[in-house]
Design a protein around this motif. Structure first.
Motif, PDB file in Angstrom:
ATOM      1  N   SER A  62       7.914  -1.369   3.964  1.00 37.75           N
ATOM      2  CA  SER A  62       7.293  -2.444   4.743  1.00 37.75           C
ATOM      3  C   SER A  62       6.686  -3.414   3.729  1.00 37.75           C
ATOM      4  CB  SER A  62       6.203  -1.887   5.656  1.00 37.75           C
ATOM      5  OG  SER A  62       6.770  -1.108   6.668  1.00 37.75           O
TER       6      SER A  62
ATOM      7  N   GLN B 274       7.860   4.824   2.718  1.00 38.31           N
ATOM      8  CA  GLN B 274       8.136   6.116   3.360  1.00 38.31           C
ATOM      9  C   GLN B 274       9.460   6.649   2.830  1.00 38.31           C
ATOM     10  OE1 GLN B 274       6.881   6.745   7.139  1.00 38.31           O
ATOM     11  NE2 GLN B 274       5.100   5.491   6.737  1.00 38.31           N
TER      12      GLN B 274
ATOM     13  N   GLN C 144      12.133   9.964   2.801  1.00 35.25           N
ATOM     14  CA  GLN C 144      12.598  11.217   3.390  1.00 35.25           C
ATOM     15  C   GLN C 144      13.965  11.525   2.799  1.00 35.25           C
ATOM     16  OE1 GLN C 144      12.609  10.680   7.615  1.00 35.25           O
ATOM     17  NE2 GLN C 144      10.384  10.839   7.789  1.00 35.25           N
TER      18      GLN C 144
ATOM     19  N   LYS D 163       0.855  -1.192   0.000  1.00 32.21           N
ATOM     20  CA  LYS D 163       0.000   0.000   0.000  1.00 32.21           C
ATOM     21  C   LYS D 163       0.886   1.236   0.000  1.00 32.21           C
ATOM     22  CE  LYS D 163      -3.411  -2.514   2.641  1.00 32.21           C
ATOM     23  NZ  LYS D 163      -3.384  -3.132   3.920  1.00 32.21           N
ATOM     24  N   PRO D 164       0.346   2.380  -0.409  1.00 27.21           N
ATOM     25  CA  PRO D 164       1.166   3.607  -0.420  1.00 27.21           C
ATOM     26  C   PRO D 164       1.801   3.930   0.932  1.00 27.21           C
ATOM     27  CG  PRO D 164      -0.891   3.979  -1.601  1.00 27.21           C
ATOM     28  CD  PRO D 164      -0.983   2.604  -0.978  1.00 27.21           C
ATOM     29  N   GLU D 165       1.095   3.652   2.026  1.00 27.31           N
ATOM     30  CA  GLU D 165       1.653   3.947   3.358  1.00 27.31           C
ATOM     31  C   GLU D 165       2.797   3.007   3.741  1.00 27.31           C
ATOM     32  OE1 GLU D 165      -2.293   1.675   4.035  1.00 27.31           O
ATOM     33  OE2 GLU D 165      -1.662   3.366   2.808  1.00 27.31           O
ATOM     34  N   ASP D 166       3.013   1.941   2.958  1.00 26.07           N
ATOM     35  CA  ASP D 166       4.122   1.022   3.226  1.00 26.07           C
ATOM     36  C   ASP D 166       5.451   1.542   2.682  1.00 26.07           C
ATOM     37  OD1 ASP D 166       2.379  -0.766   4.444  1.00 26.07           O
ATOM     38  OD2 ASP D 166       1.986  -1.854   2.581  1.00 26.07           O
TER      39      ASP D 166
ATOM     40  N   LYS E 259       6.067  -7.395   7.011  1.00 25.22           N
ATOM     41  CA  LYS E 259       4.866  -7.435   7.851  1.00 25.22           C
ATOM     42  C   LYS E 259       4.354  -8.870   7.913  1.00 25.22           C
ATOM     43  CE  LYS E 259       2.734  -4.595   5.219  1.00 25.22           C
ATOM     44  NZ  LYS E 259       1.715  -3.786   4.583  1.00 25.22           N
TER      45      LYS E 259
END
Length: 195
Positions: free
Chosen positions: A106, A97, A99, A92-95, A187
């Protein structure tokens, strides 16, 4: 005499021609007509990255217990393969990150994509008291061997190898994309992390 010689020559030419046509037909085999009506029944998006393959050789003795007749059994030498993969379609996009020059992924837990018996390299070594169900006995033994491939690959640590190989494959690719710091974790459904 000339007419007889001409008839003999004609017969010889006919025989040679017949032999030539026969040989040509024999080499070409029988003609076959083939027609296909192919229909696509399902199109599936694939997102699995295969990261490790185990080739396993196993000696299987499979016995079928009988009540009134002698027990039938077979001995197989089974060669099979088990492939571990990471299913990228579950990301998923939130997996992901990012910076600056760092990326943290993940990934879904490794899984076994498939396990199969290689029937070309496997052999039936022996069958005893197979009687009328020899083929069924051998088929059952192969099915049992295939399920054992899955169990044995898990016991040998295919998921751990899948994780380390995925990290080894993805880290240089992400470095080449400009990320200097790469962190990859997996995960697991029960929250257990193998690092």
């Amino acid at each position: 005499m000339n007419k007889l010689l001409i008839y003999v020559l004609l017969i010889v030419v006919l025989i040679i021609t017949s032999i030539f046509i026969w040989e040509k037909h024999k080499k070409s085999g029988t003609d076959a007509e083939v027609s296909h009506s192919m229909i696509v029944t399902n199109i599936e998006q694939m997102g699995k990255l295969e990261v490790v393959k185990y080739t396993v050789e196993n000696v299987v003795e499979y016995k079928k217990v009988r009540q009134w007749l002698p027990n039938s059994k077979t001995l197989l030498i089974v060669v099979g393969e088990v492939v571990g993969c990471i299913d990228f379609s579950k990301i998923k996009p939130e997996d992901i990150q990012v910076q600056k020059d760092s990326i943290h992924l993940s990934l879904p837990a490794p899984e076994i994509c498939y396990c199969k018996v290689d029937h070309q390299r496997s052999r039936v070594y022996n069958v005893e008291f197979g009687l009328w169900d020899t083929h069924a006995l051998v088929d059952e033994a192969y099915r049992h061997a295939e399920s054992q491939l899955y169990v044995e690959a898990n016991r040998m640590g295919i998921n751990t190898d899948s994780q380390s190989n995925a990290i080894k494959m993805l880290t240089p690719m992400l470095n080449a994309m400009g990320f200097k710091k790469v962190a990859i974790q997996f995960k697991f459904p029960d929250k257990k992390q193998l690092d």
